[in-house]
Motif scaffolding. Structure first.
Motif, PDB file in Angstrom:
ATOM      1  N   ALA A   1       0.836  -1.201   0.000  1.00  0.00           N
ATOM      2  CA  ALA A   1       0.000   0.000   0.000  1.00  0.00           C
ATOM      3  C   ALA A   1       0.865   1.242   0.000  1.00  0.00           C
ATOM      4  O   ALA A   1       1.939   1.271   0.603  1.00  0.00           O
ATOM      5  CB  ALA A   1      -0.902   0.005   1.232  1.00  0.00           C
ATOM      6  N   LYS A   2       0.371   2.262  -0.670  1.00  0.00           N
ATOM      7  CA  LYS A   2       0.979   3.588  -0.604  1.00  0.00           C
ATOM      8  C   LYS A   2       0.233   4.362   0.472  1.00  0.00           C
ATOM      9  O   LYS A   2      -0.997   4.442   0.435  1.00  0.00           O
ATOM     10  CB  LYS A   2       0.859   4.306  -1.943  1.00  0.00           C
ATOM     11  N   LEU A   3       0.952   4.907   1.431  1.00  0.00           N
ATOM     12  CA  LEU A   3       0.352   5.725   2.480  1.00  0.00           C
ATOM     13  C   LEU A   3       0.428   7.172   2.011  1.00  0.00           C
ATOM     14  O   LEU A   3       1.520   7.722   1.856  1.00  0.00           O
ATOM     15  CB  LEU A   3       1.084   5.533   3.804  1.00  0.00           C
ATOM     16  N   ASP A   4      -0.715   7.763   1.743  1.00  0.00           N
ATOM     17  CA  ASP A   4      -0.774   9.053   1.075  1.00  0.00           C
ATOM     18  C   ASP A   4      -1.548  10.062   1.912  1.00  0.00           C
ATOM     19  O   ASP A   4      -2.779  10.059   1.916  1.00  0.00           O
ATOM     20  CB  ASP A   4      -1.421   8.882  -0.299  1.00  0.00           C
ATOM     21  N   THR A   5      -0.820  10.930   2.596  1.00  0.00           N
ATOM     22  CA  THR A   5      -1.466  11.942   3.430  1.00  0.00           C
ATOM     23  C   THR A   5      -2.123  13.034   2.596  1.00  0.00           C
ATOM     24  O   THR A   5      -2.886  13.837   3.123  1.00  0.00           O
ATOM     25  CB  THR A   5      -0.462  12.573   4.410  1.00  0.00           C
ATOM     26  N   GLY A   6      -1.837  13.075   1.302  1.00  0.00           N
ATOM     27  CA  GLY A   6      -2.467  14.054   0.421  1.00  0.00           C
ATOM     28  C   GLY A   6      -3.815  13.612  -0.106  1.00  0.00           C
ATOM     29  O   GLY A   6      -4.597  14.421  -0.601  1.00  0.00           O
ATOM     30  N   ALA A   7      -4.099  12.318  -0.015  1.00  0.00           N
ATOM     31  CA  ALA A   7      -5.380  11.776  -0.476  1.00  0.00           C
ATOM     32  C   ALA A   7      -6.319  11.656   0.721  1.00  0.00           C
ATOM     33  O   ALA A   7      -5.937  11.140   1.760  1.00  0.00           O
ATOM     34  CB  ALA A   7      -5.180  10.408  -1.115  1.00  0.00           C
ATOM     35  N   ARG A   8      -7.535  12.127   0.579  1.00  0.00           N
ATOM     36  CA  ARG A   8      -8.483  12.042   1.693  1.00  0.00           C
ATOM     37  C   ARG A   8      -8.954  10.608   1.893  1.00  0.00           C
ATOM     38  O   ARG A   8      -8.946  10.088   2.995  1.00  0.00           O
ATOM     39  CB  ARG A   8      -9.677  12.957   1.443  1.00  0.00           C
ATOM     40  N   SER A   9      -9.392   9.958   0.822  1.00  0.00           N
ATOM     41  CA  SER A   9      -9.967   8.623   0.966  1.00  0.00           C
ATOM     42  C   SER A   9      -8.967   7.543   0.565  1.00  0.00           C
ATOM     43  O   SER A   9      -7.932   7.814  -0.033  1.00  0.00           O
ATOM     44  CB  SER A   9     -11.253   8.498   0.148  1.00  0.00           C
ATOM     45  N   SER A  10      -9.304   6.318   0.898  1.00  0.00           N
ATOM     46  CA  SER A  10      -8.495   5.152   0.562  1.00  0.00           C
ATOM     47  C   SER A  10      -9.118   4.471  -0.645  1.00  0.00           C
ATOM     48  O   SER A  10     -10.342   4.427  -0.775  1.00  0.00           O
ATOM     49  CB  SER A  10      -8.452   4.189   1.743  1.00  0.00           C
ATOM     50  N   SER A  11      -8.273   3.918  -1.518  1.00  0.00           N
ATOM     51  CA  SER A  11      -8.736   3.297  -2.757  1.00  0.00           C
ATOM     52  C   SER A  11      -8.094   1.939  -2.932  1.00  0.00           C
ATOM     53  O   SER A  11      -6.883   1.791  -2.759  1.00  0.00           O
ATOM     54  CB  SER A  11      -8.373   4.154  -3.967  1.00  0.00           C
ATOM     55  N   LEU A  12      -8.895   0.966  -3.315  1.00  0.00           N
ATOM     56  CA  LEU A  12      -8.423  -0.399  -3.568  1.00  0.00           C
ATOM     57  C   LEU A  12      -8.675  -0.760  -5.018  1.00  0.00           C
ATOM     58  O   LEU A  12      -9.779  -0.553  -5.536  1.00  0.00           O
ATOM     59  CB  LEU A  12      -9.157  -1.388  -2.653  1.00  0.00           C
ATOM     60  N   HIS A  13      -7.651  -1.309  -5.675  1.00  0.00           N
ATOM     61  CA  HIS A  13      -7.801  -1.759  -7.048  1.00  0.00           C
ATOM     62  C   HIS A  13      -8.660  -3.018  -7.100  1.00  0.00           C
ATOM     63  O   HIS A  13      -8.454  -3.950  -6.321  1.00  0.00           O
ATOM     64  CB  HIS A  13      -6.441  -2.070  -7.681  1.00  0.00           C
ATOM     65  N   VAL A  14      -9.615  -3.041  -8.001  1.00  0.00           N
ATOM     66  CA  VAL A  14     -10.387  -4.248  -8.275  1.00  0.00           C
ATOM     67  C   VAL A  14     -10.359  -4.503  -9.773  1.00  0.00           C
ATOM     68  O   VAL A  14     -10.384  -3.574 -10.579  1.00  0.00           O
ATOM     69  CB  VAL A  14     -11.843  -4.162  -7.752  1.00  0.00           C
ATOM     70  N   ASP A  15     -10.276  -5.790 -10.135  1.00  0.00           N
ATOM     71  CA  ASP A  15     -10.288  -6.185 -11.543  1.00  0.00           C
ATOM     72  C   ASP A  15     -11.712  -6.287 -12.066  1.00  0.00           C
ATOM     73  O   ASP A  15     -11.986  -5.934 -13.207  1.00  0.00           O
ATOM     74  CB  ASP A  15      -9.572  -7.529 -11.724  1.00  0.00           C
TER      75      ASP A  15
END
Length: 158
Positions: free
Chosen positions: A30-44
């Motif tokens: 995972a990339k920990l991104d303090t600039g992004a508000r929400s979390s995103s998961l890749h789905v195929d």
């Protein structure tokens, strides 16, 4: 004077390995991104269906090169507009999932999207990190690759 709250928080790198036990994913980069508000998961793949009057999501993802495809289901929380780094707004499905990171378990809202062109299948945003961890962008993979079978349950940030 040192920050008393910061002194209690675990310092993590900008990229870490974590688990999503409720989705059957034992390890995921995972990339920990303090600039992004929400979390995103890749789905195929992603499909909706109804169960007990609620909307559920059935999806598949490939967590890593040495891991097989994971099929998962989760109750949909809702659909929200998300603005990506390029300024494009799209409506995405959100789920709530348990995350295990640095010996801590906590729930986080995650949107499901196509991240196949990104380096990391999961982006953990600032809403999930706030009050739990400090991110040092000079560090990477600070946590061991395997975790003990139990972790501390944390319902909300300290």
């Amino acid at each position: 004077m040192a920050d008393p709250i910061g002194a209690r928080l675990v310092i993590l790198g900008w990229r870490e390995r974590l688990a999503l036990p409720g989705l059957g994913i034992a390890q995921l980069k995972a990339k920990l991104d303090t600039g992004a508000r929400s979390s995103s998961l890749h789905v195929d793949t992603l499909e909706t269906f109804r169960r007990g009057g609620d909307v559920w999501l059935r999806f598949s993802l490939h967590p890593g090169r040495r891991q097989s495809v994971v099929q998962a289901e989760a109750r949909a929380l809702d659909r929200r507009m998300v603005t990506d780094t390029g300024g494009r707004r799209t409506e995405r499905w959100f789920i709530r999932s348990e995350v295990q990171l640095a010996g801590v378990r906590f729930s986080v809202d995650i949107n499901l999207t196509d991240r196949r062109h990104m380096l990391f299948p999961l982006l953990l945003g600032r809403t999930a990190l706030a009050g739990r961890f400090i991110v040092d962008p000079s560090l990477s993979y600070t946590q061991p690759t395997s975790w003990p079978s139990t972790a501390t349950d944390v319902a909300s940030p300290a």
